[in-house]
Design an enzyme around this catalytic site. Structure first.
Site, mmCIF file in Angstrom:
data_model
loop_
_atom_site.group_PDB
_atom_site.id
_atom_site.type_symbol
_atom_site.label_atom_id
_atom_site.label_comp_id
_atom_site.label_asym_id
_atom_site.label_seq_id
_atom_site.Cartn_x
_atom_site.Cartn_y
_atom_site.Cartn_z
ATOM 1 N N LEU A 520 42.092 43.690 44.145
ATOM 2 C CA LEU A 520 40.707 44.124 44.283
ATOM 3 C C LEU A 520 39.842 43.077 44.946
ATOM 4 O O LEU A 520 38.858 43.399 45.606
ATOM 5 C CB LEU A 520 40.121 44.451 42.901
ATOM 6 C CG LEU A 520 40.797 45.583 42.140
ATOM 7 C CD1 LEU A 520 40.246 45.661 40.732
ATOM 8 C CD2 LEU A 520 40.597 46.899 42.865
ATOM 9 N N GLY A 523 38.576 35.671 43.441
ATOM 10 C CA GLY A 523 37.527 34.895 42.794
ATOM 11 C C GLY A 523 37.701 33.421 43.050
ATOM 12 O O GLY A 523 38.571 32.993 43.810
ATOM 13 N N GLY A 524 36.866 32.625 42.399
ATOM 14 C CA GLY A 524 36.914 31.190 42.610
ATOM 15 C C GLY A 524 38.191 30.548 42.106
ATOM 16 O O GLY A 524 38.613 29.528 42.613
ATOM 17 N N PHE A 525 38.828 31.148 41.079
ATOM 18 C CA PHE A 525 39.992 30.505 40.482
ATOM 19 C C PHE A 525 41.210 31.422 40.435
ATOM 20 O O PHE A 525 42.137 31.183 39.692
ATOM 21 C CB PHE A 525 39.642 30.046 39.064
ATOM 22 C CG PHE A 525 38.474 29.113 39.029
ATOM 23 C CD1 PHE A 525 38.550 27.867 39.609
ATOM 24 C CD2 PHE A 525 37.285 29.499 38.437
ATOM 25 C CE1 PHE A 525 37.472 27.010 39.582
ATOM 26 C CE2 PHE A 525 36.209 28.640 38.401
ATOM 27 C CZ PHE A 525 36.295 27.392 38.984
ATOM 28 N N LYS A 542 42.267 39.802 35.843
ATOM 29 C CA LYS A 542 41.903 38.553 36.505
ATOM 30 C C LYS A 542 43.007 37.539 36.216
ATOM 31 O O LYS A 542 43.215 37.130 35.075
ATOM 32 C CB LYS A 542 40.563 38.057 35.967
ATOM 33 C CG LYS A 542 40.071 36.760 36.593
ATOM 34 C CD LYS A 542 38.724 36.379 35.989
ATOM 35 C CE LYS A 542 38.197 35.076 36.560
ATOM 36 N NZ LYS A 542 36.905 34.700 35.950
ATOM 37 N N ASP A 641 25.910 31.262 36.520
ATOM 38 C CA ASP A 641 26.437 31.705 37.816
ATOM 39 C C ASP A 641 26.051 33.158 38.081
ATOM 40 O O ASP A 641 26.863 33.969 38.502
ATOM 41 C CB ASP A 641 27.957 31.533 37.869
ATOM 42 C CG ASP A 641 28.484 31.560 39.300
ATOM 43 O OD1 ASP A 641 27.691 31.282 40.224
ATOM 44 O OD2 ASP A 641 29.673 31.860 39.489
#
Length: 831
Positions: A520, A523-525, A542, A641
């Site tokens: 999808l 992300g940052g990590f 995730k 964030d």
């Protein structure tokens, strides 16, 4: 003495007349000739469920006469003067001399009429308990006109949606132009009776969505249409020109009705009497595949596949280059033409066409009903030169298709079996594939077994070597503070007993082994994948990148924080996985992706545009979620964030805050806290946080202010690059504010210019949130009160912080870690 008695009698008579007038007028449900309903007066149905009133849409100066529910949760269900609003409160409703029900403006000019002909001398208008406003001839009790024959955007029980030959009328639902403008909009809905009856939604006269054929109980192209949701619905079809759809629903004091909204969605609304509030229990279109002709002729749409469009078996894209780009409108064409000769005696044995079975399908448009028994449906289609597909469905019977197959869809459940006609060569290919599989599979299995045996022997030898090594090491002593692996150390820091644990195998199966087509976003990590659990629930997974040294702390932090939170505007964490060195979080799936996809030009189609009313709902929803984090939850949480890509949208575009990897819990008596590890995203970080590491509720308020201005303008804060002499969106907004040109800030696609004051107020609140000094900013509770006008007078904003990038850190100052400006849990789908 006589004079005194006479006066008393007169006073008593007057009091009685006044009391009689008040009682009868208070409960009046009708109006007769020479009577007037003034702007401040109301007609109420006998059962007190409906009322006819003058009303003014929110933030509009126009006045209309309409019917609405007579309760706290008011909803307008019918409007008389949709295209002729009154400009002031001097309007009146009355019966004219020719017997028509009319609306007059202050000058006595008619702005709307029931338009009955010929004239009737004595008539009465009455609001019935069904919500139907009827005009009756008093001498014969004959109904001359009724609001149920002139529908607006709402569909109540006992309304007729369709064509009535006896009255020579066709009833359609007609959407409002916008949430504040009841004039006719772009969408209409009704029954299409040219073939087997279906419900259609049209956009500017062209098909936008269809229900599939009616099987005398449900429309078979609506998978969720069951007796639970559609109790009491019925279709009347006399096969002589009269076809209409109606329903009769009764569930105590609960109320159910349908509404076609201004964006083309047909919603079912349910009012629970105990809650006294409306809930949307069903809506369509519900996914991309519901939009009419999404994949073109001979294409099939599957919302659970990526890409969603594919050609039916035996067909190929008509334009391969456009198809690969995601433009599927041209559809598909046959790979092999059908046999021209249909006479079985002239066709070689095994050379005739055949039918391929497709299961759980939304059958194509333009079905032709054929009076054939189930066992004859296929043979009758085969003998018909023009028949290219057939289906037999209980309650409908045999259906044939000719020409093109349009608007086909693959369902996960329900639907019908569709049989499509293919050339015999397609069957030969299928048989050849089966033979090849029978030969190749045993060979492959033999090779795989041999390889596995070899690998197993190597692993066994390696295991024995490790065992001997451990036996030698066990003779040595280790300190009591010996550290386990990082994964085990992380796990010990969190209590998982309150959070469901998913196995790695379950999540691998759910995401097709984390296949690229299930991905999808990034992300940052790590990456986020769409999955489907065995019971059918859709999820977002995730997965922390194992190759990255970052994210271990963020993973555990998110488990700690979000597992303890429950709010409608926060993404719900369903569980996690901690097997095989993996760290994965499992969230509810958000089908409409992230907010940035809608704001910043990723989707330019009209149906994905956010009008002002949707943006207001999103702004207020984010504010309520943030208020819960700061004040109403068991923990006091600073998100740190907050940005457009971390706002996810459910199927009804309700916002939910996501990605709590950088969130921090502070004590209830703390106003602020410090960190040596600054995290966040350029453009959203408050200046005091970016420079000194000091964070508080006010740093989240700053991020909310930036987000608010982005929602209004449709532009990123960091997208200017010295454009118009501004360093950022904040600088541009401040410049326009001081020049009194705030209209130039508003997204050019927003057409609700009559809402200028409301939009101006939102910009004002946004500028208050992004003031440079934290003590000048309001808290979230105050922000919401300002947006909803509970606080009417707003202070003048001070100059905001203009920088989009923090100043490089000096030695000894805070270390800054900045999130990539992507969503941490981005729900992205092909469009």
């Amino acid at each position: 003495m006589k004079l005194s008695l006479s006066c008393k009698n007169i006073l008593l008579c007057c009091a009685f007349l006044v009391l009689f007038f008040l009682i009868t007028n208070a409960s009046s449900d009708s109006i007769s000739i020479n009577e007037f309903l003034q702007d401040s007066e109301t007609l109420v149905s006998n059962n007190k469920t409906f009322k006819l009133v003058f009303f003014c849409p929110e933030n509009s100066a126009n006045r209309y006469v309409g019917i609405m529910f007579n309760m706290k949760s008011q909803s307008v269900i019918w409007v008389a003067n949709r295209d002729q609003p009154l400009q002031d409160s001097s309007g009146r409703v009355t019966i004219s001399e020719d017997g028509n029900l009319v609306i007059l403006n202050g000058q006595g000019k008619s702005v709307w009429s029931s338009n009955i002909s010929p004239a009737v001398r004595n008539s009465t208008a009455q609001l019935l308990d069904t919500g139907n406003l009827v005009l009756k001839d008093n001498s014969s009790e004959r109904v001359l006109w009724e609001s149920f024959s002139d529908l607006s955007d709402s569909y109540l029980q006992n309304m007729k949606l369709g064509t009535d030959k006896s009255t020579n009328t066709t009833n359609l639902l007609k959407s409002w132009r916008s949430p504040v403008d009841p004039s006719d909009g772009s969408f209409s809905a009704g029954i299409q009776t040219e073939t087997i009856p279906q419900i259609f939604i049209w956009k500017n006269g062209l098909p936008h969505w269809r229900s599939g054929p009616w099987d005398k109980q449900v429309f078979i192209g609506v998978p969720n249409m069951t007796s639970f949701y559609f109790s009491g619905f019925e279709l009347v079809n006399d096969n002589m020109g009269t076809t209409y759809f109606y329903y009769s629903y009764y569930q105590g004091d609960d109320i159910l009705y349908l509404v076609l909204n201004s964006t083309g969605f047909l919603q079912q609304k349910y009012l629970y009497a105990r809650k006294n509030e409306w809930e949307v229990t069903w809506a369509t279109p519900s996914n991309e595949c519901d939009f009419y002709r999404k994949c073109g002729p001979f294409g099939s749409c599957d919302s659970e596949s990526s890409p969603i469009c594919s050609c039916l078996q035996g067909f190929k894209p008509k334009n391969q280059e456009e198809w690969v780009k995601g433009n599927w409108t041209n559809g598909c064409i046959r790979k092999t033409v059908l046999e021209k000769e249909r006479n079985n005696s002239n066709i070689e044995q095994g050379k005739q066409d055949w039918f391929l079975k497709l299961q759980s399908m939304k059958v194509p448009d333009y079905p032709i009903w054929v009076p054939s028994a189930k066992e004859d449906c296929e043979s009758d289609c085969f003998r018909n030169f023009s028949c290219i597909a057939y289906s037999y469905y209980r309650g409908i019977g045999c259906m044939h298709w000719e020409g093109s197959l349009i608007d086909s869809q693959k369902f996960s459940k329900g639907g019908a079996d569709l049989f499509i006609r293919l050339a015999y060569t397609e069957q030969e290919k299928k048989k050849s594939n089966k033979v090849a599989i029978r030969i190749i599979v045993p060979i492959i299995c033999t090779i795989v077994i041999a390889i596995l045996g070899y690998i197993s022997s190597k692993l066994l030898a390696k295991h024995r070597g490790r065992k001997r090594k451990r036996e030698l090491l066990s003779k040595k002593s280790f300190p009591s503070y010996y550290k386990l692996s990082l994964a085990r150390d992380d796990i010990n820091r969190v209590k998982f007993e309150d959070l469901p644990i998913y196995s790695f195998d379950m999540l691998a199966n759910a995401t097709d082994n984390f296949h690229l087509s299930s991905k999808l976003g990034q992300g940052g990590f790590g990456s986020v994948y769409k999955g489907k659990l065995p019971e059918g629930q859709e999820i977002a997974v995730k997965r922390l990148s194992q190759s990255s040294g970052q994210g271990q702390e963020e993973f555990m932090n998110e488990v700690v924080v979000i597992s303890k939170l429950q709010h409608r505007n926060l993404v719900r964490l369903l569980g996690c996985c901690i097997e095989r060195g993996e760290k994965m979080l499992v969230y509810e799936y958000m089908p409409k992706r992230s907010l940035d996809a809608y704001l910043f030009g990723v989707h330019i189609e009209e149906e994905y545009f956010l009008d002002w009313s949707k943006r207001v709902i999103i702004i207020e929803g984010i504010g309520r979620g943030l208020l819960y984090l700061h004040r109403d939850s068991r923990l006091r949480i600073i998100h740190r964030d907050l940005k457009a890509s971390n706002i996810l949208l459910d199927e009804y575009l309700n916002p939910k805050i996501s990605d709590f990897g950088m969130a921090r819990i502070i004590a209830g008596n703390q106003d602020q806290a410090n960190t040596i590890r600054v995290v966040g995203t350029y453009g959203y970080m408050a200046p005091e946080y970016a420079m000194t590491g000091r964070f508080s509720e006010k740093s989240d308020v700053y991020s909310f202010g930036v987000l608010l201005l982005e929602i209004i303008s449709g532009r990123r804060n960091t997208s200017f690059y010295q454009e118009d002499g501004a360093l950022s969106l904040l600088a541009w907004a401040w410049k326009l504010w001081n020049e009194n040109k705030i209209v130039e800030l508003v997204d050019s696609k927003i057409i609700e210019l009559q809402l200028k004051k409301e939009i101006h107020r939102c910009v004002h609140v946004g500028l208050l949130c992004v003031q440079e000094y934290a003590e000048d900013r309001p808290n979230v509770s105050t922000v919401l009160s300002m947006l909803t006008r509970e606080i009417d007078d707003l202070p003048s904003p001070k100059q905001p912080a203009f920088t989009t990038r923090p100043t490089p850190s000096k030695k000894g100052s805070s270390r800054i870690q900045v999130s990539v400006n992507d969503v941490s849990i981005t729900i992205m789908e092909a469009r």
